[in-house]
Design a protein around this motif. Structure first.
Motif, PDB file in Angstrom:
ATOM      1  N   THR A 285       0.841  -1.183   0.000  1.00  0.00           N
ATOM      2  CA  THR A 285       0.000   0.000   0.000  1.00  0.00           C
ATOM      3  C   THR A 285       0.884   1.243   0.000  1.00  0.00           C
ATOM      4  OG1 THR A 285      -1.714  -1.131   1.232  1.00  0.00           O
ATOM      5  CG2 THR A 285      -1.756   1.252   1.307  1.00  0.00           C
ATOM      6  N   VAL A 286       0.575   2.173  -0.873  1.00  0.00           N
ATOM      7  CA  VAL A 286       1.346   3.410  -0.926  1.00  0.00           C
ATOM      8  C   VAL A 286       0.908   4.320   0.214  1.00  0.00           C
ATOM      9  CG1 VAL A 286       1.865   5.457  -2.299  1.00  0.00           C
ATOM     10  CG2 VAL A 286       1.707   3.221  -3.409  1.00  0.00           C
ATOM     11  N   ARG A 287      -0.415   4.536   0.325  1.00  0.00           N
ATOM     12  CA  ARG A 287      -0.943   5.325   1.437  1.00  0.00           C
ATOM     13  C   ARG A 287      -1.054   4.422   2.641  1.00  0.00           C
ATOM     14  NH1 ARG A 287      -6.313   8.015  -0.337  1.00  0.00           N
ATOM     15  NH2 ARG A 287      -6.958   7.814   1.808  1.00  0.00           N
ATOM     16  N   GLN A 288      -0.372   4.765   3.721  1.00  0.00           N
ATOM     17  CA  GLN A 288      -0.351   3.865   4.881  1.00  0.00           C
ATOM     18  C   GLN A 288      -1.605   3.968   5.735  1.00  0.00           C
ATOM     19  OE1 GLN A 288       3.150   3.965   7.202  1.00  0.00           O
ATOM     20  NE2 GLN A 288       4.489   3.593   5.479  1.00  0.00           N
ATOM     21  N   PHE A 289      -2.263   5.103   5.716  1.00  0.00           N
ATOM     22  CA  PHE A 289      -3.448   5.264   6.553  1.00  0.00           C
ATOM     23  C   PHE A 289      -4.591   5.742   5.672  1.00  0.00           C
ATOM     24  CE2 PHE A 289       0.190   5.892   9.299  1.00  0.00           C
ATOM     25  CZ  PHE A 289      -0.070   4.967  10.284  1.00  0.00           C
ATOM     26  N   ASN A 290      -5.679   5.021   5.702  1.00  0.00           N
ATOM     27  CA  ASN A 290      -6.822   5.348   4.874  1.00  0.00           C
ATOM     28  C   ASN A 290      -8.059   5.368   5.746  1.00  0.00           C
ATOM     29  OD1 ASN A 290      -8.764   5.666   2.935  1.00  0.00           O
ATOM     30  ND2 ASN A 290      -8.375   3.755   1.884  1.00  0.00           N
ATOM     31  N   SER A 291      -8.685   6.524   5.834  1.00  0.00           N
ATOM     32  CA  SER A 291      -9.918   6.616   6.619  1.00  0.00           C
ATOM     33  C   SER A 291     -11.117   6.882   5.712  1.00  0.00           C
ATOM     34  CB  SER A 291      -9.791   7.714   7.679  1.00  0.00           C
ATOM     35  OG  SER A 291      -9.564   8.966   7.036  1.00  0.00           O
ATOM     36  N   GLN A 292     -10.900   6.728   4.412  1.00  0.00           N
ATOM     37  CA  GLN A 292     -11.969   6.923   3.441  1.00  0.00           C
ATOM     38  C   GLN A 292     -12.164   5.628   2.659  1.00  0.00           C
ATOM     39  OE1 GLN A 292     -10.848  10.257   1.060  1.00  0.00           O
ATOM     40  NE2 GLN A 292     -10.628  11.611   2.801  1.00  0.00           N
ATOM     41  N   GLU A 293     -13.308   5.499   2.069  1.00  0.00           N
ATOM     42  CA  GLU A 293     -13.624   4.336   1.246  1.00  0.00           C
ATOM     43  C   GLU A 293     -13.416   3.025   1.992  1.00  0.00           C
ATOM     44  OE1 GLU A 293     -11.353   4.721  -2.337  1.00  0.00           O
ATOM     45  OE2 GLU A 293     -12.378   6.534  -2.940  1.00  0.00           O
ATOM     46  N   LEU A 294     -13.905   2.963   3.222  1.00  0.00           N
ATOM     47  CA  LEU A 294     -13.785   1.757   4.036  1.00  0.00           C
ATOM     48  C   LEU A 294     -15.036   0.905   3.890  1.00  0.00           C
ATOM     49  CD1 LEU A 294     -12.261   3.304   7.277  1.00  0.00           C
ATOM     50  CD2 LEU A 294     -11.067   2.220   5.366  1.00  0.00           C
ATOM     51  N   GLU A 295     -14.830  -0.412   3.935  1.00  0.00           N
ATOM     52  CA  GLU A 295     -15.927  -1.360   3.822  1.00  0.00           C
ATOM     53  C   GLU A 295     -15.726  -2.477   4.842  1.00  0.00           C
ATOM     54  OE1 GLU A 295     -16.526  -0.881  -1.005  1.00  0.00           O
ATOM     55  OE2 GLU A 295     -15.656  -2.731  -0.232  1.00  0.00           O
ATOM     56  N   VAL A 296     -16.833  -3.071   5.244  1.00  0.00           N
ATOM     57  CA  VAL A 296     -16.766  -4.221   6.145  1.00  0.00           C
ATOM     58  C   VAL A 296     -16.695  -5.483   5.294  1.00  0.00           C
ATOM     59  CG1 VAL A 296     -17.949  -5.532   7.934  1.00  0.00           C
ATOM     60  CG2 VAL A 296     -17.998  -3.029   7.974  1.00  0.00           C
ATOM     61  N   HIS A 297     -15.732  -6.325   5.618  1.00  0.00           N
ATOM     62  CA  HIS A 297     -15.530  -7.579   4.879  1.00  0.00           C
ATOM     63  C   HIS A 297     -15.942  -8.752   5.756  1.00  0.00           C
ATOM     64  CE1 HIS A 297     -13.681 -10.577   2.335  1.00  0.00           C
ATOM     65  NE2 HIS A 297     -12.903 -10.980   3.321  1.00  0.00           N
ATOM     66  N   HIS A 298     -16.750  -9.645   5.199  1.00  0.00           N
ATOM     67  CA  HIS A 298     -17.084 -10.904   5.872  1.00  0.00           C
ATOM     68  C   HIS A 298     -15.990 -11.899   5.502  1.00  0.00           C
ATOM     69  CE1 HIS A 298     -21.045  -8.945   5.855  1.00  0.00           C
ATOM     70  NE2 HIS A 298     -21.236  -9.619   6.979  1.00  0.00           N
ATOM     71  N   ILE A 299     -15.187 -12.284   6.453  1.00  0.00           N
ATOM     72  CA  ILE A 299     -14.048 -13.155   6.191  1.00  0.00           C
ATOM     73  C   ILE A 299     -14.530 -14.518   5.691  1.00  0.00           C
ATOM     74  CG2 ILE A 299     -11.965 -14.189   7.159  1.00  0.00           C
ATOM     75  CD1 ILE A 299     -12.058 -11.805   9.246  1.00  0.00           C
ATOM     76  N   VAL A 300     -15.452 -15.113   6.414  1.00  0.00           N
ATOM     77  CA  VAL A 300     -16.145 -16.310   5.918  1.00  0.00           C
ATOM     78  C   VAL A 300     -17.363 -15.761   5.174  1.00  0.00           C
ATOM     79  CG1 VAL A 300     -17.404 -18.398   6.527  1.00  0.00           C
ATOM     80  CG2 VAL A 300     -15.362 -17.747   7.835  1.00  0.00           C
ATOM     81  N   PRO A 301     -17.419 -15.933   3.862  1.00  0.00           N
ATOM     82  CA  PRO A 301     -18.502 -15.343   3.061  1.00  0.00           C
ATOM     83  C   PRO A 301     -19.894 -15.754   3.545  1.00  0.00           C
ATOM     84  CG  PRO A 301     -16.795 -16.244   1.645  1.00  0.00           C
ATOM     85  CD  PRO A 301     -16.479 -16.705   3.047  1.00  0.00           C
ATOM     86  N   LEU A 302     -20.842 -14.855   3.353  1.00  0.00           N
ATOM     87  CA  LEU A 302     -22.222 -15.119   3.756  1.00  0.00           C
ATOM     88  C   LEU A 302     -22.767 -16.371   3.098  1.00  0.00           C
ATOM     89  CD1 LEU A 302     -23.675 -11.496   3.579  1.00  0.00           C
ATOM     90  CD2 LEU A 302     -22.896 -12.747   5.604  1.00  0.00           C
TER      91      LEU A 302
END
Length: 78
Positions: free
Chosen positions: A7-24
């Motif tokens: 990752t070039v930008r080390q800290f990102n507080s925009q465009e965040l999403e919740v990921h389901h690690i084990v898919p629904l």
């Protein structure tokens, strides 16, 4: 997250999403379990969905965050 898979930008507080690690589709009952959820930027969410970031690593991070009662900044090795 910082330094996640080049990752070039080390800290990102925009465009965040919740990921389901084990898919629904695999286990709908885990949909609201903290240890199955992790917040990722859009780029890393796609990488996780595509299997580039291993689910086992994300589960480990989510479990650690749950145990520590925080959402720590983590570094995921390439």
């Amino acid at each position: 997250m910082k330094k996640l898979f080049e990752t070039v930008r080390q800290f990102n507080s925009q465009e965040l999403e919740v990921h389901h690690i084990v898919p629904l589709a695999e286990d709908y009952d885990l949909r609201l379990e903290n240890e199955n959820l992790i917040t990722l930027c859009v780029r890393h969410h796609k990488m996780a969905d595509d299997g580039i970031i291993p689910a086992s690593l994300l589960l480990e991070i989510a479990k650690e965050n749950e145990e520590n009662g925080c959402q720590a900044l983590v570094e995921i090795p390439p």
